[in-house]
Design a protein around this motif. Structure first.
Motif, PDB file in Angstrom:
ATOM      1  N   GLU A 169      -1.170   0.599  -5.248  1.00 51.03           N
ATOM      2  CA  GLU A 169      -1.050   0.087  -3.884  1.00 51.03           C
ATOM      3  C   GLU A 169       0.093  -0.922  -3.768  1.00 51.03           C
ATOM      4  O   GLU A 169       0.800  -0.950  -2.750  1.00 51.03           O
ATOM      5  CB  GLU A 169      -2.373  -0.549  -3.457  1.00 51.03           C
ATOM      6  CG  GLU A 169      -3.494   0.473  -3.274  1.00 51.03           C
ATOM      7  CD  GLU A 169      -4.821  -0.183  -2.942  1.00 51.03           C
ATOM      8  OE1 GLU A 169      -4.865  -1.443  -2.971  1.00 51.03           O
ATOM      9  OE2 GLU A 169      -5.794   0.539  -2.645  1.00 51.03           O
ATOM     10  N   GLU A 173       3.279   1.036  -3.689  1.00 51.77           N
ATOM     11  CA  GLU A 173       3.465   1.684  -2.386  1.00 51.77           C
ATOM     12  C   GLU A 173       3.901   0.685  -1.321  1.00 51.77           C
ATOM     13  O   GLU A 173       4.724   1.016  -0.455  1.00 51.77           O
ATOM     14  CB  GLU A 173       2.158   2.374  -1.974  1.00 51.77           C
ATOM     15  CG  GLU A 173       1.815   3.581  -2.837  1.00 51.77           C
ATOM     16  CD  GLU A 173       0.462   4.172  -2.481  1.00 51.77           C
ATOM     17  OE1 GLU A 173      -0.267   3.525  -1.680  1.00 51.77           O
ATOM     18  OE2 GLU A 173       0.107   5.250  -3.004  1.00 51.77           O
ATOM     19  N   ARG A 174       3.359  -0.546  -1.385  1.00 50.24           N
ATOM     20  CA  ARG A 174       3.782  -1.568  -0.422  1.00 50.24           C
ATOM     21  C   ARG A 174       5.250  -1.941  -0.616  1.00 50.24           C
ATOM     22  O   ARG A 174       5.985  -2.118   0.355  1.00 50.24           O
ATOM     23  CB  ARG A 174       2.894  -2.810  -0.565  1.00 50.24           C
ATOM     24  CG  ARG A 174       1.513  -2.665   0.047  1.00 50.24           C
ATOM     25  CD  ARG A 174       0.847  -4.013   0.201  1.00 50.24           C
ATOM     26  NE  ARG A 174       0.696  -4.690  -1.092  1.00 50.24           N
ATOM     27  CZ  ARG A 174      -0.389  -4.591  -1.851  1.00 50.24           C
ATOM     28  NH1 ARG A 174      -1.394  -3.840  -1.462  1.00 50.24           N
ATOM     29  NH2 ARG A 174      -0.468  -5.243  -2.989  1.00 50.24           N
ATOM     30  N   GLU A 175       5.666  -2.047  -1.903  1.00 49.94           N
ATOM     31  CA  GLU A 175       7.062  -2.374  -2.178  1.00 49.94           C
ATOM     32  C   GLU A 175       7.990  -1.271  -1.678  1.00 49.94           C
ATOM     33  O   GLU A 175       9.059  -1.548  -1.116  1.00 49.94           O
ATOM     34  CB  GLU A 175       7.257  -2.585  -3.682  1.00 49.94           C
ATOM     35  CG  GLU A 175       6.582  -3.840  -4.213  1.00 49.94           C
ATOM     36  CD  GLU A 175       6.743  -3.978  -5.713  1.00 49.94           C
ATOM     37  OE1 GLU A 175       7.353  -3.064  -6.330  1.00 49.94           O
ATOM     38  OE2 GLU A 175       6.265  -4.984  -6.277  1.00 49.94           O
ATOM     39  N   GLU A 176       7.592  -0.020  -1.901  1.00 49.73           N
ATOM     40  CA  GLU A 176       8.408   1.091  -1.434  1.00 49.73           C
ATOM     41  C   GLU A 176       8.482   1.113   0.079  1.00 49.73           C
ATOM     42  O   GLU A 176       9.532   1.407   0.672  1.00 49.73           O
ATOM     43  CB  GLU A 176       7.854   2.409  -1.964  1.00 49.73           C
ATOM     44  CG  GLU A 176       7.961   2.573  -3.478  1.00 49.73           C
ATOM     45  CD  GLU A 176       7.294   3.827  -3.968  1.00 49.73           C
ATOM     46  OE1 GLU A 176       6.643   4.520  -3.140  1.00 49.73           O
ATOM     47  OE2 GLU A 176       7.400   4.139  -5.176  1.00 49.73           O
ATOM     48  N   LEU A 177       7.349   0.767   0.740  1.00 42.52           N
ATOM     49  CA  LEU A 177       7.329   0.769   2.193  1.00 42.52           C
ATOM     50  C   LEU A 177       8.211  -0.359   2.741  1.00 42.52           C
ATOM     51  O   LEU A 177       8.961  -0.148   3.708  1.00 42.52           O
ATOM     52  CB  LEU A 177       5.887   0.571   2.689  1.00 42.52           C
ATOM     53  CG  LEU A 177       5.682   0.548   4.202  1.00 42.52           C
ATOM     54  CD1 LEU A 177       6.130   1.870   4.814  1.00 42.52           C
ATOM     55  CD2 LEU A 177       4.221   0.277   4.551  1.00 42.52           C
ATOM     56  N   LEU A 178       8.156  -1.528   2.119  1.00 45.80           N
ATOM     57  CA  LEU A 178       8.991  -2.646   2.556  1.00 45.80           C
ATOM     58  C   LEU A 178      10.471  -2.357   2.311  1.00 45.80           C
ATOM     59  O   LEU A 178      11.334  -2.710   3.098  1.00 45.80           O
ATOM     60  CB  LEU A 178       8.583  -3.938   1.848  1.00 45.80           C
ATOM     61  CG  LEU A 178       7.205  -4.501   2.229  1.00 45.80           C
ATOM     62  CD1 LEU A 178       6.855  -5.688   1.359  1.00 45.80           C
ATOM     63  CD2 LEU A 178       7.180  -4.893   3.694  1.00 45.80           C
ATOM     64  N   ALA A 213      11.805   0.549   2.336  1.00 43.98           N
ATOM     65  CA  ALA A 213      12.277   1.598   3.231  1.00 43.98           C
ATOM     66  C   ALA A 213      12.362   1.124   4.673  1.00 43.98           C
ATOM     67  O   ALA A 213      12.908   1.815   5.527  1.00 43.98           O
ATOM     68  CB  ALA A 213      11.334   2.820   3.168  1.00 43.98           C
ATOM     69  N   THR A 214      11.820  -0.080   4.958  1.00 44.47           N
ATOM     70  CA  THR A 214      11.850  -0.600   6.324  1.00 44.47           C
ATOM     71  C   THR A 214      13.238  -1.163   6.645  1.00 44.47           C
ATOM     72  O   THR A 214      13.729  -2.036   5.916  1.00 44.47           O
ATOM     73  CB  THR A 214      10.799  -1.706   6.499  1.00 44.47           C
ATOM     74  OG1 THR A 214       9.513  -1.177   6.189  1.00 44.47           O
ATOM     75  CG2 THR A 214      10.814  -2.215   7.933  1.00 44.47           C
TER      76      THR A 214
END
Length: 256
Positions: A242, A245-250, A252-253
């Motif tokens: 998790e 995934e949060r790091e990847e989401l941040l 990609a933002t």
């Protein structure tokens, strides 16, 4: 899936499990005499060493033999079909798991069957010792005339309780993989669980024999400890995933 789809899936799994038990019960019908003879032996042979019969299994109703036949056939069917209904249990859980976690679920299916059968064997080992203890409490000059439905109800409860106790840690890990309970929550309950295992082991050990109590308590405690470790490892693995995934989401933002 929607709630309706979950209920439909549950109904399908239960139907397959029930068909497996019925098919096993057919085999149990042909094994009936052998199984009843093995389970009744501790009662029938009690007192032979003293040269006199002190116990007897006696039917006291016309329909009892048929009732016993059906119940024992279903019990044998439940044991024989354990790979089927245990698989259906896990198959119902598996759709809620991630792809990587399903590999562990498959391993749990393979573990739960021998554990359940191992619990049945432990109960078979306990049975004659329990009979010896309880019958030794008879007042001098008395005997036991036992109705088969009463005796075999006791036997079936003992067998199923031991089998279920061996499988519960595996189910606990599965519930943890579904995210319904954390490893820390399981760890916090260890005192109560160990105390419960000790109480059950003491009750199952005739006369409170230390050796018998140890052989019952040791595997249950070990399985619970293994379940705790696996739940904690799974929680750590889930937290790392998790966080990644949060790091990847941040990452990609887009930054405005």
């Amino acid at each position: 899936m929607s709630l309706r789809d979950h209920l439909r899936e549950l109904r399908r799994r239960l139907l397959i499990a029930a068909l497996g038990v019925v098919a096993g019960a057919v085999a149990g019908f042909f094994l009936y005499d052998i199984v009843v003879s093995l389970l009744a032996d501790p009662v029938i042979t009690y007192g032979e060493e003293e040269g006199r019969q002190q116990t007897e299994l006696a039917f006291n109703a016309v329909g009892q033999p048929l009732d016993l036949l059906i119940r024992m056939s279903l019990f044998v069917g439940l044991v024989i079909s354990s790979p089927i209904w245990l698989y259906q249990l896990w198959a119902f859980i598996m759709p809620g798991l991630k792809k990587t976690e399903k590999r562990y679920a498959v391993a749990f299916i393979g573990a739960s069957v021998p554990l359940f059968l191992g619990g049945i064997l432990i109960a078979y080992w306990i049975l004659p010792r329990a009979i010896q203890f309880f019958f030794s409490l008879n007042p001098e000059g008395t005997t036991n005339i036992i109705a088969p439905d009463v005796y075999f109800t006791f036997v079936l409860h003992l067998f199923l309780a031991c089998g279920a106790a061996m499988v519960i840690p595996v189910i606990l890990v599965g519930i943890n993989m579904m995210g319904l309970v954390s490893g820390k929550q399981v760890l916090k309950s260890w005192r109560g669980v160990v105390m419960g295992i000790a109480v059950v082991s003491a009750l199952a050990a005739p006369g409170g024999e230390a050796i018998t109590m140890f052989f019952i308590m040791a595997p249950l405690t070990l399985l619970f400890a293994v379940a705790i470790v696996m739940c904690l490892l799974n929680d750590r693995r889930r937290d790392k995933r998790e966080a990644r995934e949060r790091e990847e989401l941040l990452g990609a933002t887009p930054v405005e």
